[in-house]
Design an enzyme around this catalytic site. Sequence first.
Site, PDB file in Angstrom:
ATOM      1  N   LYS A   1       0.817  -1.208   0.000  1.00  0.00           N
ATOM      2  CA  LYS A   1       0.000   0.000   0.000  1.00  0.00           C
ATOM      3  C   LYS A   1       0.860   1.272   0.000  1.00  0.00           C
ATOM      4  O   LYS A   1       0.362   2.344  -0.305  1.00  0.00           O
ATOM      5  CB  LYS A   1      -0.954  -0.013   1.196  1.00  0.00           C
ATOM      6  CG  LYS A   1      -2.068  -1.073   1.079  1.00  0.00           C
ATOM      7  CD  LYS A   1      -3.009  -0.751  -0.075  1.00  0.00           C
ATOM      8  CE  LYS A   1      -4.217  -1.688  -0.143  1.00  0.00           C
ATOM      9  NZ  LYS A   1      -4.949  -1.549  -1.408  1.00  0.00           N
TER      10      LYS A   1
ATOM     11  N   ASP B   1      -4.419  -3.914  -6.408  1.00  0.00           N
ATOM     12  CA  ASP B   1      -4.860  -2.551  -6.725  1.00  0.00           C
ATOM     13  C   ASP B   1      -4.178  -1.892  -7.925  1.00  0.00           C
ATOM     14  O   ASP B   1      -4.847  -1.288  -8.769  1.00  0.00           O
ATOM     15  CB  ASP B   1      -4.682  -1.681  -5.458  1.00  0.00           C
ATOM     16  CG  ASP B   1      -5.343  -0.312  -5.595  1.00  0.00           C
ATOM     17  OD1 ASP B   1      -6.161  -0.169  -6.509  1.00  0.00           O
ATOM     18  OD2 ASP B   1      -5.018   0.575  -4.788  1.00  0.00           O
TER      19      ASP B   1
ATOM     20  N   ASP C   1     -11.001   0.805  -4.759  1.00  0.00           N
ATOM     21  CA  ASP C   1      -9.970   0.921  -5.791  1.00  0.00           C
ATOM     22  C   ASP C   1     -10.637   1.110  -7.155  1.00  0.00           C
ATOM     23  O   ASP C   1     -11.825   1.353  -7.252  1.00  0.00           O
ATOM     24  CB  ASP C   1      -9.095  -0.341  -5.811  1.00  0.00           C
ATOM     25  CG  ASP C   1      -8.439  -0.625  -4.461  1.00  0.00           C
ATOM     26  OD1 ASP C   1      -8.309   0.320  -3.660  1.00  0.00           O
ATOM     27  OD2 ASP C   1      -8.069  -1.778  -4.205  1.00  0.00           O
TER      28      ASP C   1
ATOM     29  N   SER D   1     -12.458  -7.635  -3.266  1.00  0.00           N
ATOM     30  CA  SER D   1     -12.861  -7.782  -1.860  1.00  0.00           C
ATOM     31  C   SER D   1     -14.350  -7.471  -1.726  1.00  0.00           C
ATOM     32  O   SER D   1     -14.814  -6.464  -2.250  1.00  0.00           O
ATOM     33  CB  SER D   1     -12.116  -6.784  -0.973  1.00  0.00           C
ATOM     34  OG  SER D   1     -10.731  -6.891  -1.156  1.00  0.00           O
TER      35      SER D   1
ATOM     36  N   CYS E   1     -30.623 -23.737  33.964  1.00  0.00           N
ATOM     37  CA  CYS E   1     -29.152 -23.713  34.022  1.00  0.00           C
ATOM     38  C   CYS E   1     -28.623 -25.021  34.611  1.00  0.00           C
ATOM     39  O   CYS E   1     -27.570 -25.517  34.200  1.00  0.00           O
ATOM     40  CB  CYS E   1     -28.675 -22.526  34.853  1.00  0.00           C
ATOM     41  SG  CYS E   1     -29.228 -20.933  34.190  1.00  0.00           S
TER      42      CYS E   1
HETATM   43  N1  3NM Z   1      -8.431  -7.576   3.304  1.00  0.00           N
HETATM   44  P1  3NM Z   1      -4.707 -11.004   8.430  1.00  0.00           P
HETATM   45  S1  3NM Z   1      -8.947  -8.140   5.709  1.00  0.00           S
HETATM   46  C1  3NM Z   1      -5.964  -7.542   3.211  1.00  0.00           C
HETATM   47  O1  3NM Z   1     -11.698  -7.662   4.626  1.00  0.00           O
HETATM   48  C2  3NM Z   1      -7.217  -7.720   3.911  1.00  0.00           C
HETATM   49  O2  3NM Z   1     -11.091  -7.413   2.570  1.00  0.00           O
HETATM   50  C3  3NM Z   1      -9.426  -7.729   4.137  1.00  0.00           C
HETATM   51  O3  3NM Z   1      -4.953  -9.866   7.340  1.00  0.00           O
HETATM   52  C4  3NM Z   1     -10.846  -7.595   3.759  1.00  0.00           C
HETATM   53  O4  3NM Z   1      -4.635 -12.313   7.716  1.00  0.00           O
HETATM   54  C5  3NM Z   1      -7.317  -8.069   5.267  1.00  0.00           C
HETATM   55  O5  3NM Z   1      -3.388 -10.584   9.022  1.00  0.00           O
HETATM   56  C6  3NM Z   1      -6.213  -8.310   6.203  1.00  0.00           C
HETATM   57  O6  3NM Z   1      -5.800 -10.916   9.426  1.00  0.00           O
HETATM   58  C7  3NM Z   1      -6.096  -9.756   6.591  1.00  0.00           C
HETATM   59 MG    MG Z   2      -9.117  -6.518   0.929  1.00  0.00          MG
END
Ligand code: 3NM
Ligand code: MG
Length: 526
Positions: free
Chosen positions: A45, A74, A93, A112, A452
């Site tokens: 990034k 991206d 993006d 995503s 319970c």
């Molecule tokens: N994308 P880790 S979460 C790059 O929700 C990325 O789209 C996400 O990292 C999304 O495996 C994420 O360390 C980070 O939890 C995932």
């Molecule tokens: Mg992502």
Amino acid sequence: MAKPTVDYSLYLVTDSGLNHPSRTLLQSVEDSILGGVTLVQLREKDLDTPAFIELARKVHAVTKKHNVPLLINDNLEVALAIDAEGAHVGQDDISCVEARRLLGPNKILGISTGTIEEAQKALADGADYIGIGTCFMTQTKSPKRTLGPIGVRAILEALPAESEMKTVVIGGIKHDNTRRVVTHSAGAHGRIVDGIAVVTGIVGAQDAKVASEQLLSEFKIGHELATTKHQNNIRGTVQDGRASVEDVIKSFPQMLTTLREKSPLTHHISNYVVMNDTANATLALGGSPIMAPSAIEAEDLSKVVSSVVLNIGTLTDSFVDCMYEAGKHANAQSKPIVFDPVGAGATKLREETTRKILNAMHVDIIKGNAGEISTIAKIIGGGDKTETIAMRGVDSLGSGFSNPAAIVQAVARREGAVVAMTGITDYVSDGFRTVAIENGNAYQGRITGSGCMIASSIASFAAISPNDHFAAAVAGIVALNLAGEHAGTRADVHGPGTFRAAFIDEIANLTPQQMLNEARIKTVTV
Ligand code: 3NM
Ligand code: MG
């Protein structure tokens, strides 16, 4: 060149900032591929395009050597410059349609998605796969909300059955939650995630190769289990290896005898109101209770106890912390968890906690009254046609279900757990065997904690019946209901106060033979 076929099973997403200091990013990529990573995304990034291109060329040389596709996050310019196998874009993006136009038809394109609408749009826009997230809390990104396996499942189920869209789940995926994510997100139509996408779990690990091996192995086990779960769901008949209800009842005397011989230890994270009564009921039955609400000792306890009760009455933050810890470790140690969602629908906090518990761990047995089970039905929602119809009954009828057995069976099948719904008649189902239990005494409804105490009894039986939690739930209910009948008809019981004392006595006095002779259980065909 034609579009490469991609194995999505273990998808490494890189992040230089999180890379373990003992090695370069390039080494992390190569180690992880040696450990089984099947697809790599270079996600940088903070790099400008020239620096990104330079790094991407080096990474591509490594991935090409091992025949693993490389996707660029991206920056399409980078993807095109190095002739990567494809790209991955986020919702903020460049658009999916534009990315496809730039890449052409033969490159892999992923996007995503965090909602059903985004997933459906991705399908229309020509993506090859969707990354579904954020599944769990993660430091890699600060998600506004997490989906949990239940949210992931909702997205999987929204994809048309015939669509060839591939799916990976992302966000907080580690080796110790992979199996559960895969099995629990499996949709009613049989769609299972095609892979897990991981950042920290690999690049941040001490040994990226070992971490990848573990993740891939857990993914494969989860996939296998999810396939079986689906087959069970569609077959919908009593499976080989499940004892018949008649045989379960015949085993009651032996179960109670074994319970008293072994006196299994049950970790209770219970509530202030019922702590004493549930501990006494457990002792009277023949088990051993430990009431331990601290998260700090949950891991140690998970090694010595034989079952766990999670009860969300008198909920506080520290109880919640302890329940997560205890649940996670109980799953890791294969110790059965009985979940008692006390007052689940009463407040937002309790409903949210119920959702979080169901998302964060696998609970083996859910025990609740009609209102609590209806809240769970609403939380998990959806499902196939029969399940949806059964669940809809919850909305229209409140706690007075027209067909309680159908709802209990539907929730059980959907959750892959045993569900016990207590009331005047109690219903228990593992999704295949469903029974109604007629034992019990009206006084049980006039003291606090009798439900319970049933959860505790079920947990003691589950400890000695690890392979049949349905039998444990039925036996646990029958045992306390018989004690209720015996106490309620005693001449020295004059009201709820004397009943409470007599009830504990009669739990202790219950004989194995009475479990067999006095049980009133009917099989229900839904
Ligand atoms: N994308 P880790 S979460 C790059 O929700 C990325 O789209 C996400 O990292 C999304 O495996 C994420 O360390 C980070 O939890 C995932
Ligand atoms: Mg992502």
